[in-house]
Scaffold this motif. Structure first.
Motif, mmCIF file in Angstrom:
data_model
loop_
_atom_site.group_PDB
_atom_site.id
_atom_site.type_symbol
_atom_site.label_atom_id
_atom_site.label_comp_id
_atom_site.label_asym_id
_atom_site.label_seq_id
_atom_site.Cartn_x
_atom_site.Cartn_y
_atom_site.Cartn_z
ATOM 1 N N LYS A 1 0.813 -1.215 0.000
ATOM 2 C CA LYS A 1 0.000 0.000 0.000
ATOM 3 C C LYS A 1 0.852 1.273 0.000
ATOM 4 N N PRO B 1 -1.062 4.050 -5.589
ATOM 5 C CA PRO B 1 -2.038 5.140 -5.436
ATOM 6 C C PRO B 1 -3.424 4.611 -5.088
ATOM 7 N N ARG B 2 -4.117 5.365 -4.238
ATOM 8 C CA ARG B 2 -5.446 4.958 -3.795
ATOM 9 C C ARG B 2 -6.559 5.651 -4.555
ATOM 10 N N LEU B 3 -6.256 6.837 -5.104
ATOM 11 C CA LEU B 3 -7.339 7.642 -5.678
ATOM 12 C C LEU B 3 -7.054 8.172 -7.074
ATOM 13 N N LYS C 1 -11.149 14.854 -0.329
ATOM 14 C CA LYS C 1 -10.217 13.828 -0.811
ATOM 15 C C LYS C 1 -8.759 14.286 -0.736
ATOM 16 N N VAL D 1 -6.440 14.496 1.492
ATOM 17 C CA VAL D 1 -5.433 13.678 2.176
ATOM 18 C C VAL D 1 -4.949 12.558 1.263
ATOM 19 N N ASP D 2 -5.880 11.830 0.653
ATOM 20 C CA ASP D 2 -5.500 10.730 -0.231
ATOM 21 C C ASP D 2 -4.787 11.234 -1.481
ATOM 22 N N VAL E 1 -1.115 12.244 -0.717
ATOM 23 C CA VAL E 1 -0.240 11.078 -0.592
ATOM 24 C C VAL E 1 0.030 10.474 -1.966
ATOM 25 N N ASP E 2 -1.011 10.366 -2.783
ATOM 26 C CA ASP E 2 -0.866 9.724 -4.093
ATOM 27 C C ASP E 2 0.151 10.425 -4.985
ATOM 28 N N GLU F 1 0.854 9.474 7.308
ATOM 29 C CA GLU F 1 1.479 9.290 5.992
ATOM 30 C C GLU F 1 3.010 9.269 6.037
#
Length: 310
Positions: A57, A61-63, A163, A165-166, A169-170, A299
């Motif tokens: 993870k 990327p999550r988003l 969104k 925060v995600d 990080v991405d 993060e």
């Protein structure tokens, strides 16, 4: 009694007849003519499997996808509409035509591709469109991060469902990067960032990380040379690069002792005022080891792992 199987001589002849040496030679030659199969300017690549296995993870990327490595993945497609919205805003603010941006990216296509370990599956049209969409997204995100007046009420990154925060990080993952130079080049076509797009992009990037907390970057960024920054992950590695020191004597490479071992021989541990994560100093005369504060947030591990992978 004959077995009915062809003799070795006949077998060799059949292979000789079926093999067209000229066609095979041409095929091998074409494969060898691949342009820059191993570029010396690679700076964006897939994280080695030995690292990925430790924490999948941390590198995925999550988003949102940025660049070719994760582009087109089903779970990331929902952000494509957001990219289009940001591109529309970018064009409106820069007052540069879509054609103008495409022509610039086309001119830089070879240099862009050479920054990636692999883009062979992308046609020129697909690659250029992706770079334009993703670059406009990153530039507008950096602008909106600092300048709240750039944010619209329909922007779900900065408004419900938040969104940001995600997304933050991405775009800090090694596999999810754009070469920094293309952001500069696109901004340079207009005055959206003033007359010095590179300096302003560095400033926006610093703010983007500074707002995250002192563990990411501190206040002395103005003394650091970012002229050769490759992408956002590289920005952090440059910032935290230890100050060059000339040792008075040649040092022998040894395995670092544990905290317990250092404590047992009388070493004192002192909190350093440095914001540089690698700004660790040892005072031999006082037997004192100065270590900077490392503030952990959710993060932190992800960012440090990606810096390590780069």
């Amino acid at each position: 009694m004959e077995s009915g199987r062809p003799s070795s001589t006949n077998h060799e002849l059949s292979h000789h007849v079926s093999l067209d040496i000229d066609i095979l030679a041409q095929s091998v030659t074409e494969e060898l003519e691949i342009s820059n199969p191993f570029s010396d300017t690679w700076c964006i690549y897939k994280v080695p499997e030995r690292l990925r296995q430790l924490n999948e993870k941390a590198y995925t990327p999550r988003l949102v996808s940025i660049g070719p490595i994760h582009h087109g993945k089903e779970k990331l497609k929902s952000m494509e509409d957001h990219k289009r919205m940001y591109l529309k805003e970018f064009i409106a603010r820069t007052k540069v035509s879509v054609k103008g941006f495409i022509e610039l990216i086309k001119e830089k296509e070879t240099r862009l591709r050479n920054c990636y370990a692999e883009t062979n599956g992308c046609s020129s049209e697909y690659f250029i469109k992706m770079i334009l969409m993703d670059a406009a997204f990153v530039i507008m995100l950096l602008l909106k991060w600092k300048h709240t007046e750039f944010r619209g009420s329909r922007d779900s990154i900065f408004n419900l469902p938040y969104k940001r925060v995600d997304v933050r990080v991405d775009i800090c993952l090694l596999e999810n990067q754009l070469p920094f130079f293309i952001l500069e080049e696109l901004c340079g076509l207009s005055t959206i960032l003033g007359n010095s797009p590179k300096a302003t992009l560095i400033e926006l990037t610093h703010w983007f990380f500074y707002e995250w907390g002192s563990w990411a970057v501190g206040e002395y960024w103005g003394t650091i040379d970012f002229s050769e920054v490759k992408h956002l992950v590289d920005f952090l590695t440059i910032y935290h690069r230890p100050t060059k020191q000339q040792p008075n004597e040649e040092l022998e490479v040894q395995t670092a002792p544990s905290i317990k071992e250092l404590h047992q021989v009388g070493v004192k541990f002192v909190l350093s005022s440095s914001k540089n994560l690698l700004g660790i100093k040892f005072d031999r005369n006082k037997g004192r080891l100065e270590i900077p504060r490392l503030q952990f947030v959710d993060e932190t591990e992800i960012i440090i792992r990606n810096m390590q992978a780069f």
